[in-house]
Scaffold this motif. Structure first.
Motif, short mmCIF file in Angstrom:
data_model
loop_
_atom_site.label_atom_id
_atom_site.label_comp_id
_atom_site.label_asym_id
_atom_site.label_seq_id
_atom_site.Cartn_x
_atom_site.Cartn_y
_atom_site.Cartn_z
N GLN A 242 0.82 -1.20 0.00
CA GLN A 242 0.00 0.00 0.00
C GLN A 242 0.86 1.26 0.00
O GLN A 242 0.54 2.23 -0.68
CB GLN A 242 -0.94 0.01 1.20
CG GLN A 242 -1.95 1.16 1.17
CD GLN A 242 -2.84 1.12 -0.06
OE1 GLN A 242 -3.50 0.13 -0.33
NE2 GLN A 242 -2.85 2.21 -0.82
N ALA A 243 1.95 1.23 0.75
CA ALA A 243 2.85 2.40 0.77
C ALA A 243 3.44 2.64 -0.62
O ALA A 243 3.60 3.79 -1.05
CB ALA A 243 3.95 2.19 1.80
N LEU A 244 3.77 1.56 -1.31
CA LEU A 244 4.30 1.70 -2.68
C LEU A 244 3.22 2.21 -3.62
O LEU A 244 3.47 3.10 -4.44
CB LEU A 244 4.82 0.35 -3.16
CG LEU A 244 5.31 0.27 -4.61
CD1 LEU A 244 6.41 1.29 -4.87
CD2 LEU A 244 5.78 -1.14 -4.95
N VAL A 245 2.01 1.68 -3.51
CA VAL A 245 0.91 2.13 -4.36
C VAL A 245 0.60 3.60 -4.10
O VAL A 245 0.30 4.37 -5.03
CB VAL A 245 -0.35 1.25 -4.14
CG1 VAL A 245 -1.56 1.84 -4.85
CG2 VAL A 245 -0.09 -0.17 -4.63
N ASP A 246 0.69 4.04 -2.84
CA ASP A 246 0.49 5.45 -2.52
C ASP A 246 1.50 6.32 -3.28
O ASP A 246 1.16 7.38 -3.81
CB ASP A 246 0.64 5.69 -1.02
CG ASP A 246 -0.53 5.15 -0.22
OD1 ASP A 246 -1.56 4.77 -0.82
OD2 ASP A 246 -0.42 5.10 1.02
N ALA A 247 2.75 5.87 -3.31
CA ALA A 247 3.78 6.63 -4.03
C ALA A 247 3.52 6.63 -5.53
O ALA A 247 3.75 7.65 -6.21
CB ALA A 247 5.15 6.04 -3.74
N MET A 248 3.02 5.53 -6.05
CA MET A 248 2.67 5.47 -7.47
C MET A 248 1.51 6.42 -7.78
O MET A 248 1.54 7.13 -8.79
CB MET A 248 2.30 4.04 -7.84
CG MET A 248 3.45 3.04 -7.72
SD MET A 248 2.89 1.32 -7.83
CE MET A 248 2.40 1.21 -9.56
N ALA A 249 0.52 6.44 -6.90
CA ALA A 249 -0.62 7.34 -7.09
C ALA A 249 -0.17 8.79 -7.11
O ALA A 249 -0.61 9.59 -7.94
CB ALA A 249 -1.65 7.11 -5.97
N ASP A 250 0.72 9.12 -6.20
CA ASP A 250 1.24 10.48 -6.14
C ASP A 250 1.96 10.84 -7.43
O ASP A 250 1.82 11.95 -7.95
CB ASP A 250 2.18 10.61 -4.94
CG ASP A 250 2.68 12.03 -4.75
OD1 ASP A 250 1.85 12.93 -4.53
OD2 ASP A 250 3.91 12.25 -4.83
N ALA A 251 2.73 9.90 -7.97
CA ALA A 251 3.48 10.15 -9.20
C ALA A 251 2.55 10.35 -10.40
O ALA A 251 2.88 11.11 -11.32
CB ALA A 251 4.44 9.00 -9.47
N GLY B 156 -7.48 3.71 -5.02
CA GLY B 156 -7.26 2.88 -3.84
C GLY B 156 -6.35 3.49 -2.81
O GLY B 156 -5.85 2.78 -1.92
N THR B 157 -6.14 4.80 -2.88
CA THR B 157 -5.19 5.45 -1.96
C THR B 157 -5.84 6.60 -1.21
O THR B 157 -6.88 7.12 -1.59
CB THR B 157 -3.97 5.98 -2.74
OG1 THR B 157 -4.42 6.96 -3.70
CG2 THR B 157 -3.25 4.86 -3.46
N PHE B 158 -5.16 6.99 -0.15
CA PHE B 158 -5.56 8.17 0.62
C PHE B 158 -4.25 8.87 0.99
O PHE B 158 -3.62 8.55 1.99
CB PHE B 158 -6.33 7.76 1.88
CG PHE B 158 -6.93 8.91 2.64
CD1 PHE B 158 -8.00 9.61 2.13
CD2 PHE B 158 -6.41 9.28 3.87
CE1 PHE B 158 -8.56 10.68 2.83
CE2 PHE B 158 -6.95 10.34 4.58
CZ PHE B 158 -8.03 11.05 4.05
#
Length: 215
Positions: free
Chosen positions: A50-59, A101-103
């Motif tokens: 999830q932490a990795l997906v959060d970073a991907m979402a931000d990018a 899927g992120t916050f």
């Protein structure tokens, strides 16, 4: 050892994997394999998927709302943000699902929100209404792109569904039959613009009522 791999390298590898297998196939272990390292090395930067997906979402929104022209109207600004967000999500397979899927609280997320809210406040609405509209705009873009990216790549499957739709509509659903050329045609660009215009028309009506009210 972990520090020798940068966050940017990990995120780039995760996007390569995403484009190959989709969001459901992304894992820290697979990303590590793609980088030629052991999975524990990734934990230096990301404690979980999830932490990795959060970073991907931000990018994905890294380029959104970076160049808002001075003096641009609120409507043009929201159109720009919506279009740029859509392109950001479409830049990678399942991009909209990644973001949905992120916050995330980050510079990119807050910059996007600030640009939307400030444009609307400048038009005369409250901060609360502007913030709610910022959410509504993002929900529209996300939902649209999720559907857009879910379209089957197999043209044969698309044609099979289209024929089934036509048969059912002609037999039992007269309004769907009358609208068949709209409902069965995946013309995403004009459909996106029409939906965006409808949303912004509602915002415009609210602005007109607000600015016309006494006091």
């Amino acid at each position: 050892m972990g520090a020798s791999i940068s966050r940017e390298q990990i995120v780039a590898a995760a996007f390569r994997l995403l484009d190959e297998v989709g969001i459901d196939g992304v894992s820290l272990r697979k990303v590590a394999c793609g980088l030629g390292i052991r999975a524990p090395s990734l934990y230096w930067h990301f404690k979980s998927k999830q932490a990795l997906v959060d970073a991907m979402a931000d990018a994905l929104i890294g380029d959104v709302a970076r160049a808002i022209p001075a003096g641009q109207s609120w409507r043009a600004t929201l159109q720009q943000i919506a279009r740029e967000s859509r392109q950001g999500f479409k830049s990678h397979r399942d991009g909209a699902r990644v973001y949905a899927g992120t916050f995330v609280a980050s510079e990119n997320v807050l910059r996007l929100g600030e640009a939307t809210i400030s444009a609307l406040v400048g038009a005369g609405v409250t901060v609360a209404f502007a913030a709610t509209t910022a959410f509504d705009l993002m929900y529209y873009v996300l939902g649209f792109v999720i559907e857009e990216q879910s379209l089957p790549a197999d043209r044969g499957e698309i044609e099979r569904v289209r024929k089934l739709f036509m048969a059912l509509a002609q037999e039992r659903f007269p309004y769907c039959w009358q609208a068949r050329h709209v409902l069965a045609e995946p013309a995403f660009d004009p459909r996106f613009e029409k939906g965006l215009d409808l949303l912004l028309d509602g915002v415009e009506q609210h602005i007109a009522r607000t600015t016309a009210a006494p006091g």
